[in-house]
Motif scaffolding. Sequence first.
Motif, PDB file in Angstrom:
ATOM      1  N   ASP A  71      28.520  26.207 -18.098  1.00 23.49           N
ATOM      2  CA  ASP A  71      28.368  24.812 -17.688  1.00 23.49           C
ATOM      3  C   ASP A  71      28.474  24.690 -16.091  1.00 23.49           C
ATOM      4  O   ASP A  71      27.605  24.221 -15.605  1.00 23.49           O
ATOM      5  N   TYR A  72      29.484  25.332 -15.406  1.00 27.09           N
ATOM      6  CA  TYR A  72      29.534  25.168 -14.205  1.00 27.09           C
ATOM      7  C   TYR A  72      28.809  26.158 -13.423  1.00 27.09           C
ATOM      8  O   TYR A  72      28.042  25.570 -12.481  1.00 27.09           O
ATOM      9  N   LYS A  73      28.291  27.162 -14.024  1.00 31.60           N
ATOM     10  CA  LYS A  73      27.257  28.052 -13.293  1.00 31.60           C
ATOM     11  C   LYS A  73      25.771  27.384 -13.287  1.00 31.60           C
ATOM     12  O   LYS A  73      25.070  27.310 -12.405  1.00 31.60           O
ATOM     13  N   SER A  74      25.450  26.667 -14.521  1.00 26.41           N
ATOM     14  CA  SER A  74      24.389  26.161 -14.755  1.00 26.41           C
ATOM     15  C   SER A  74      24.046  24.920 -14.062  1.00 26.41           C
ATOM     16  O   SER A  74      23.125  24.196 -13.711  1.00 26.41           O
ATOM     17  N   MET A  82      34.294  24.682  -8.622  1.00 21.37           N
ATOM     18  CA  MET A  82      34.146  25.579  -9.550  1.00 21.37           C
ATOM     19  C   MET A  82      32.742  25.909  -9.764  1.00 21.37           C
ATOM     20  O   MET A  82      32.071  27.093 -10.415  1.00 21.37           O
ATOM     21  N   ASN A  83      31.873  25.165  -9.214  1.00 22.44           N
ATOM     22  CA  ASN A  83      30.543  25.479  -9.309  1.00 22.44           C
ATOM     23  C   ASN A  83      30.139  26.741  -8.412  1.00 22.44           C
ATOM     24  O   ASN A  83      29.487  27.632  -8.713  1.00 22.44           O
ATOM     25  N   LEU A  89      29.652  34.406 -11.152  1.00 20.55           N
ATOM     26  CA  LEU A  89      30.221  35.125 -12.500  1.00 20.55           C
ATOM     27  C   LEU A  89      28.811  35.724 -13.260  1.00 20.55           C
ATOM     28  O   LEU A  89      28.056  35.008 -13.463  1.00 20.55           O
ATOM     29  N   GLU A  90      29.100  36.876 -14.057  1.00 24.20           N
ATOM     30  CA  GLU A  90      28.148  37.106 -14.829  1.00 24.20           C
ATOM     31  C   GLU A  90      28.794  36.784 -16.335  1.00 24.20           C
ATOM     32  O   GLU A  90      29.813  36.371 -16.346  1.00 24.20           O
ATOM     33  N   LYS A  91      27.878  36.978 -17.200  1.00 22.51           N
ATOM     34  CA  LYS A  91      28.395  36.661 -18.674  1.00 22.51           C
ATOM     35  C   LYS A  91      29.539  37.184 -19.066  1.00 22.51           C
ATOM     36  O   LYS A  91      30.708  36.653 -19.489  1.00 22.51           O
ATOM     37  N   THR A 177      29.579  14.725 -18.504  1.00 20.83           N
ATOM     38  CA  THR A 177      28.753  14.515 -19.725  1.00 20.83           C
ATOM     39  C   THR A 177      28.289  15.952 -20.357  1.00 20.83           C
ATOM     40  O   THR A 177      27.356  15.692 -21.530  1.00 20.83           O
ATOM     41  N   ASN A 178      29.005  17.053 -20.279  1.00 17.55           N
ATOM     42  CA  ASN A 178      28.667  18.364 -20.653  1.00 17.55           C
ATOM     43  C   ASN A 178      29.359  18.243 -22.292  1.00 17.55           C
ATOM     44  O   ASN A 178      30.078  19.277 -22.521  1.00 17.55           O
ATOM     45  N   ASP A 179      29.229  17.375 -23.097  1.00 16.86           N
ATOM     46  CA  ASP A 179      29.741  17.431 -24.250  1.00 16.86           C
ATOM     47  C   ASP A 179      28.550  16.898 -25.286  1.00 16.86           C
ATOM     48  O   ASP A 179      27.333  16.739 -24.908  1.00 16.86           O
ATOM     49  N   ALA A 180      28.740  17.120 -26.526  1.00 16.71           N
ATOM     50  CA  ALA A 180      27.722  16.700 -27.631  1.00 16.71           C
ATOM     51  C   ALA A 180      27.565  15.381 -27.529  1.00 16.71           C
ATOM     52  O   ALA A 180      26.787  14.918 -28.377  1.00 16.71           O
ATOM     53  N   GLY A 181      28.214  14.523 -26.771  1.00 18.37           N
ATOM     54  CA  GLY A 181      28.418  12.958 -26.773  1.00 18.37           C
ATOM     55  C   GLY A 181      29.814  12.362 -27.358  1.00 18.37           C
ATOM     56  O   GLY A 181      29.577  11.130 -27.386  1.00 18.37           O
TER      57      GLY A 181
END
Length: 205
Positions: A71-74, A82-83, A89-91, A177-181
């Motif tokens: 999520d930080y990468k995207s 962290m971004n 970083l690769e996968k 907001t990077n959760d399912a809500g």
Amino acid sequence: MRAAGLAALLVSLLPGELASQVDTPQAQIEAGRKKAQYCSGCHGADGNSELTDYPILAAQTARYSYLQLKDYKSGRRTDDMMNAVAAGLEKQDMLDLAAYYAAQRPKGPRIQKGESSVPFQPDPARVEAGRKKSAEVLCTMCHLGEFAGQNEVPRVAGQHPEYVIKQLKAYKTGMRTNDAGTMSSVSKTLSDEDIENLAHFVASL
């Protein structure tokens, strides 16, 4: 040919990237250890950060750590430092780091005192209030008993209270907001007092 010999032959024939996916867990942990040296300035050599604005990563679920790095990468989760780190970083790097931190032992929460930090001593009254609030909002349905976490749900037991407070407030205000809500929804029902009590409670676990 015996199964072990056949497996070794197949691995030797795989392309490098695919072969890395069948590394033993210990090999992945060792790869993560080397990569984590870059992270130690903030998170500690073994994931036990002494800077309480940064989370304890030791014993964090591997799935959660991987997803946060992703999520930080995207840019789905935002933090200037962290971004920038995750951008490089690769996968496989993310998987290795997540495996390494998941294998470490947490040393307990700390609290900042001036330029250094000391072990945190939870307030018993706040711990009890936080325990009641956590039962009221059903925290353990996702975080499990003792708040050990599972899969993409993080371990928060023994986390720095300052970091817990920061994240709950970020969910509450919509800064994170990077959760399912679920966390965004629950946190909006919490007062600042509730949040501090919950931080004392999970730090005590």
